[in-house]
Design an enzyme around this catalytic site. Structure first.
Site, PDB file in Angstrom:
ATOM      1  N   CYS A   2     -10.306   1.741   1.371  1.00 50.83           N
ATOM      2  CA  CYS A   2     -10.232   1.994   2.804  1.00 50.83           C
ATOM      3  C   CYS A   2     -10.997   0.890   3.531  1.00 50.83           C
ATOM      4  O   CYS A   2     -12.086   0.506   3.118  1.00 50.83           O
ATOM      5  CB  CYS A   2     -10.810   3.327   3.252  1.00 50.83           C
ATOM      6  SG  CYS A   2      -9.944   4.739   2.573  1.00 50.83           S
ATOM      7  N   ARG A  27      -7.988  -3.409   0.886  1.00 54.93           N
ATOM      8  CA  ARG A  27      -8.793  -2.238   0.531  1.00 54.93           C
ATOM      9  C   ARG A  27      -7.971  -0.955   0.508  1.00 54.93           C
ATOM     10  O   ARG A  27      -8.481   0.112   0.147  1.00 54.93           O
ATOM     11  CB  ARG A  27      -9.951  -2.074   1.516  1.00 54.93           C
ATOM     12  CG  ARG A  27     -10.854  -3.281   1.588  1.00 54.93           C
ATOM     13  CD  ARG A  27     -11.938  -3.073   2.614  1.00 54.93           C
ATOM     14  NE  ARG A  27     -12.826  -2.005   2.222  1.00 54.93           N
ATOM     15  CZ  ARG A  27     -13.878  -2.147   1.431  1.00 54.93           C
ATOM     16  NH1 ARG A  27     -14.169  -3.335   0.954  1.00 54.93           N
ATOM     17  NH2 ARG A  27     -14.634  -1.126   1.113  1.00 54.93           N
ATOM     18  N   TRP A  73      -6.735   4.076   1.746  1.00 53.19           N
ATOM     19  CA  TRP A  73      -6.332   4.270   0.353  1.00 53.19           C
ATOM     20  C   TRP A  73      -6.583   5.746   0.088  1.00 53.19           C
ATOM     21  O   TRP A  73      -7.723   6.208   0.083  1.00 53.19           O
ATOM     22  CB  TRP A  73      -7.165   3.400  -0.576  1.00 53.19           C
ATOM     23  CG  TRP A  73      -6.696   3.434  -1.998  1.00 53.19           C
ATOM     24  CD1 TRP A  73      -5.720   2.671  -2.561  1.00 53.19           C
ATOM     25  CD2 TRP A  73      -7.185   4.283  -3.046  1.00 53.19           C
ATOM     26  NE1 TRP A  73      -5.574   3.004  -3.887  1.00 53.19           N
ATOM     27  CE2 TRP A  73      -6.461   3.979  -4.212  1.00 53.19           C
ATOM     28  CE3 TRP A  73      -8.155   5.278  -3.108  1.00 53.19           C
ATOM     29  CZ2 TRP A  73      -6.675   4.631  -5.435  1.00 53.19           C
ATOM     30  CZ3 TRP A  73      -8.379   5.926  -4.320  1.00 53.19           C
ATOM     31  CH2 TRP A  73      -7.634   5.593  -5.469  1.00 53.19           C
ATOM     32  N   ASN A  99     -14.801   5.778   5.066  1.00 51.67           N
ATOM     33  CA  ASN A  99     -14.497   5.141   3.783  1.00 51.67           C
ATOM     34  C   ASN A  99     -15.422   5.780   2.755  1.00 51.67           C
ATOM     35  O   ASN A  99     -16.640   5.667   2.882  1.00 51.67           O
ATOM     36  CB  ASN A  99     -14.749   3.632   3.908  1.00 51.67           C
ATOM     37  CG  ASN A  99     -14.787   2.901   2.575  1.00 51.67           C
ATOM     38  OD1 ASN A  99     -15.393   1.858   2.458  1.00 51.67           O
ATOM     39  ND2 ASN A  99     -14.151   3.446   1.567  1.00 51.67           N
ATOM     40  N   GLY A 100     -14.841   6.478   1.781  1.00 52.32           N
ATOM     41  CA  GLY A 100     -15.669   7.135   0.767  1.00 52.32           C
ATOM     42  C   GLY A 100     -15.114   8.514   0.445  1.00 52.32           C
ATOM     43  O   GLY A 100     -13.957   8.805   0.752  1.00 52.32           O
ATOM     44  N   GLU A 484      -6.190  -8.887 -20.391  1.00 57.15           N
ATOM     45  CA  GLU A 484      -6.100  -9.281 -18.983  1.00 57.15           C
ATOM     46  C   GLU A 484      -4.659  -9.642 -18.606  1.00 57.15           C
ATOM     47  O   GLU A 484      -4.183  -9.291 -17.521  1.00 57.15           O
ATOM     48  CB  GLU A 484      -7.070 -10.450 -18.728  1.00 57.15           C
ATOM     49  CG  GLU A 484      -7.061 -11.036 -17.333  1.00 57.15           C
ATOM     50  CD  GLU A 484      -7.398 -10.053 -16.220  1.00 57.15           C
ATOM     51  OE1 GLU A 484      -7.811  -8.925 -16.501  1.00 57.15           O
ATOM     52  OE2 GLU A 484      -7.202 -10.426 -15.045  1.00 57.15           O
ATOM     53  N   LYS A 488      -2.534  -7.756 -15.713  1.00 56.75           N
ATOM     54  CA  LYS A 488      -1.918  -8.463 -14.581  1.00 56.75           C
ATOM     55  C   LYS A 488      -0.454  -8.058 -14.457  1.00 56.75           C
ATOM     56  O   LYS A 488       0.033  -7.788 -13.373  1.00 56.75           O
ATOM     57  CB  LYS A 488      -1.998  -9.994 -14.740  1.00 56.75           C
ATOM     58  CG  LYS A 488      -3.339 -10.632 -14.567  1.00 56.75           C
ATOM     59  CD  LYS A 488      -3.809 -10.721 -13.133  1.00 56.75           C
ATOM     60  CE  LYS A 488      -4.591  -9.534 -12.692  1.00 56.75           C
ATOM     61  NZ  LYS A 488      -5.945  -9.350 -13.035  1.00 56.75           N
ATOM     62  N   GLU A 491      -0.053  -4.396 -13.241  1.00 52.45           N
ATOM     63  CA  GLU A 491      -0.542  -4.215 -11.866  1.00 52.45           C
ATOM     64  C   GLU A 491       0.494  -4.628 -10.835  1.00 52.45           C
ATOM     65  O   GLU A 491       0.683  -3.958  -9.838  1.00 52.45           O
ATOM     66  CB  GLU A 491      -1.758  -5.124 -11.617  1.00 52.45           C
ATOM     67  CG  GLU A 491      -3.085  -4.569 -12.010  1.00 52.45           C
ATOM     68  CD  GLU A 491      -4.210  -5.545 -11.679  1.00 52.45           C
ATOM     69  OE1 GLU A 491      -5.143  -5.129 -11.003  1.00 52.45           O
ATOM     70  OE2 GLU A 491      -4.155  -6.723 -12.103  1.00 52.45           O
ATOM     71  N   HIS A 507      -1.144  -1.376 -36.777  1.00 44.17           N
ATOM     72  CA  HIS A 507      -1.554   0.025 -36.798  1.00 44.17           C
ATOM     73  C   HIS A 507      -0.913   0.820 -35.671  1.00 44.17           C
ATOM     74  O   HIS A 507      -1.488   1.785 -35.176  1.00 44.17           O
ATOM     75  CB  HIS A 507      -3.083   0.112 -36.736  1.00 44.17           C
ATOM     76  CG  HIS A 507      -3.742  -0.621 -37.848  1.00 44.17           C
ATOM     77  ND1 HIS A 507      -3.757  -0.150 -39.148  1.00 44.17           N
ATOM     78  CD2 HIS A 507      -4.360  -1.830 -37.880  1.00 44.17           C
ATOM     79  CE1 HIS A 507      -4.383  -1.025 -39.918  1.00 44.17           C
ATOM     80  NE2 HIS A 507      -4.745  -2.059 -39.172  1.00 44.17           N
ATOM     81  N   LYS A 606      -8.272  -3.133  -3.813  1.00 45.10           N
ATOM     82  CA  LYS A 606      -9.093  -4.190  -4.404  1.00 45.10           C
ATOM     83  C   LYS A 606     -10.508  -3.722  -4.682  1.00 45.10           C
ATOM     84  O   LYS A 606     -11.099  -4.067  -5.681  1.00 45.10           O
ATOM     85  CB  LYS A 606      -9.132  -5.383  -3.445  1.00 45.10           C
ATOM     86  CG  LYS A 606      -9.950  -6.515  -4.010  1.00 45.10           C
ATOM     87  CD  LYS A 606      -9.279  -7.819  -3.819  1.00 45.10           C
ATOM     88  CE  LYS A 606      -9.873  -8.884  -4.689  1.00 45.10           C
ATOM     89  NZ  LYS A 606      -9.323  -8.873  -6.047  1.00 45.10           N
TER      90      LYS A 606
END
Ligand code: G6P
Length: 611
Positions: A2, A27, A73, A99-100, A484, A488, A491, A507, A606
């Protein structure tokens, strides 16, 4: 998560807020809204991105010199117009953005419901706002006093900003756990989640601390604690230029940030790594060298991409410094009961410096006597401030939600710390030390070479964009890079991807291999090269499609792989700084080829300021 923006002063508030919200969209972008004070309170909000809000407001009377804005968000309640912020109080006189997360909101809601309150949204924010208004009504007090009383009951994290129709010349804000910056202009004030909405108006800022209240008029800023005592604001100068937060000719911030990496890595090394004098200068390390040298153990805590940087650091620190290292997800660490000794050093890694789980994990470790070393990108952020010492990554503002340049900068900082510590501990011989300093020094130029793969990777993206799944495999220093690369891809292209240690594929994941599965091998030359060549053969024997990131001069893998991405040769410790870049580009171009906004992937944000 947010983004919040507010303005009070002689300018028109709406354009300032709208521009600020666009900068803070990284955000969250589930909905956006503004509340403006002009002969009464006007609240406008809309599901979707800030641009949707902007379009819906064309032709509306937006005249105002005080206002607040929010980009959301979603936490409590689905993304919708009614759950969008700002929320209005029952009387309609107050508007608030948040925000929170208010963790005890159900309890507060039950109390208010018994008193006859009804709610228009599913949010914790609306509950808190009415809780504040109820206190104000019952105590017949100022809003500031009601807020102070309310916050003593609140469990959770917040930045709150309130507008009061009866006090149109004042904005009130409070912070605990989420970030809040106040910009001080001439006869005007700006509030925001980070400095990006503020920099074109002023460079004088105050970072509000936890449990502080700000009472802001156009020409006055008063900071107080929850005990109603005044606090002298600590005004700092922003070291940020406007160009750093613009796209600079690229279609997406993510692409711009990938291509910035020769410069960001150079900036990260600048003034620190001196190959001629064979030194690494890092005040945070130097000033605490005994603490670091004598650490019985290093525990690395982080989330997401920063956790991958931590995993690579584990390999590097253990190899070079001969110190045991554990890498923990901050979200797990904070809730289990980890054994921490006074001699332990925690390295907390975070791009934003605001990730809620990492902050709380640090607090837990601090309570038990650990020494906290922060590796953070955003200057002045919460983690930078609560760490005992640290090193900034100097990657500049990273706006694309998927982290790229911040990751490589984290790796550079972590490798430098390990080298410096190894030198102090004498756990590295001089030749290897000098060799690695040179290898690091040469990285920015080699990254430039990797970026020349751009067009080839675009073609690869086109070839593989319709894949349903992908497997990323690597060994040793390249294992975190496989993780990573997979992160990517999922995402930003929404293709299911898994990263695995190459040998572990036997395995389980090998069962997935058929002629439709792309398997990306991170296979630059290192001590395990022959082993990974065998793994490639195992995949080929099962008709998997092999895409390999290899070192220049490798003449074995090109004979087996379907596609290759070749990077310059480098020592295995620094090679991940090269091998990750084709994977960033591949994910980015697949996302773009599929028509997605790679800067704002669905459901993500983010800066994850909620747990
Ligand atoms: C979010 C971001 C990731 C980031 C992670 C940790 O998930 O989308 O890019 O790696 O948070 O954030 P931090 O700011 O602590 O590095």
């Amino acid at each position: 998560m947010c983004g919040i923006v507010a303005y009070i002063g002689p300018r028109q508030a709406y354009p300032v807020i709208l521009k600020g919200l666009k900068r803070l969209e990284y955000r969250g972008y589930d909905s956006a809204g503004v509340a403006l004070l002009n002969h009464g309170l006007k609240v406008y909000k809309k599901k979707g991105k800030v641009a949707d809000l902007e379009e819906s407001l064309i032709g509306k009377d937006l005249e105002a010199h005080a206002g607040i804005g929010h980009t959301r968000w979603a936490t409590h309640g689905e993304p919708s117009d009614r759950n969008a912020h700002p929320h209005s109080s029952a009387s309609g006189k107050l508007a608030m953005i948040h925000n929170g997360i208010i963790e005890n909101y159900t309890q507060l809601k039950t109390e208010l419901t018994k008193k006859g309150y009804q709610f228009k949204s599913d949010t914790d924010t609306e509950v808190l706002l009415n809780f504040i208004e109820d206190i104000q009504k019952n105590n017949n007090c100022e809003l500031e006093e009601a807020l102070r009383i309310a916050l003593k009951r609140v469990v959770g994290a917040y930045v709150l900003v309130l507008l009061d129709q009866d006090n149109p010349d004042t904005i009130i804000a409070a912070r605990k756990g989420s970030p809040l910056v106040i910009g001080i202009g001439k006869g005007e004030h700006f509030l925001a989640s980070d400095a990006s909405p503020i920099i074109e108006y002023t460079k004088d800022v105050v970072y509000v601390n936890d449990f502080e209240l700000a009472i802001i008029k156009a020409d006055e800023l008063v900071l107080k604690n929850l005990g109603n005592e005044k606090i002298t604001p600590f005004v700092q100068k922003l070291d940020l230029e406007l160009t750093a937060i613009e796209k600079g000719g690229y279609d997406f911030f993510m692409l711009k940030e990938i291509f910035e990496q020769p410069d960001t890595i150079f900036d990260c090394l600048r003034g620190r790594l001196d190959v001629n004098n064979r030194t690494i200068t890092m005040a945070g390390v130097q000033n605490n060298i005994e603490q670091l040298k004598n650490a019985n153990r290093i525990i690395i805590i982080a989330c997401g991409t920063s956790w991958h940087a931590g995993l690579l650091a584990e390999y590097v620190f253990e190899e070079l410094c001969r110190v045991p290292v554990e890498v923990e997800y901050a979200s797990e660490f904070r809730y289990r009961n980890p054994v921490i000794h006074a001699g332990d050093v925690i390295i907390a890694i975070s791009q934003s410096g605001e990730t809620a789980d990492t902050i709380v994990a640090i607090e837990r470790a601090k309570e038990q006597g650990a020494f906290i070393f922060g590796v953070v990108n955003v200057v002045g952020s919460s983690i930078a401030r609560i760490s005992n010492a640290g090193a900034y990554t100097h990657a500049g503002p990273e706006i694309g939600v998927a982290s790229t340049k911040a990751f490589t900068a984290q790796l550079v900082v972590l490798i430098m710390i390990a080298l410096k510590l190894a030198k102090e501990k004498k756990s590295i011989d001089d030749d290897r030390y000098v060799y690695l300093l040179n290898e690091l020094h040469n990285i920015p130029e080699k990254v430039k070479e990797v970026l020349l793969l751009d067009d080839d990777i675009k073609k690869l993206a086109d070839k593989y964009k319709n894949a349903k799944d992908a497997l990323y495999l690597g060994r040793g220093y390249n294992f975190p890079i496989a993780l990573e690369g997979a992160l990517k891809l999922k995402e930003i292209s929404y293709i299911h991807a898994e990263g695995y240690p190459a040998a572990e594929m036997k395995h389980g994941p090998i069962a997935l291999v058929d002629d439709s599965l792309p398997v990306v091998f991170v296979a630059t030359k290192d001590s395990y090269h022959q082993k990974i060549v065998s793994n490639i053969q195992e995949i080929k024997a099962r008709k998997g499609k092999v895409i390999a990131v290899i070192s220049a001069g490798d003449d074995m893998i090109p004979k087996m792989a379907d596609d290759i991405m070749m990077v310059p040769e480098a020592d295995e410790i620094v090679a991940p700084l090269l091998s990750v870049i084709p994977l960033q580009l591949l994910a980015c171009y697949i996302g773009i080829a599929k028509g997605y906004d790679v800067d704002k992937p669905r459901n993500l944000a983010k800066s994850v300021t909620v747990e």
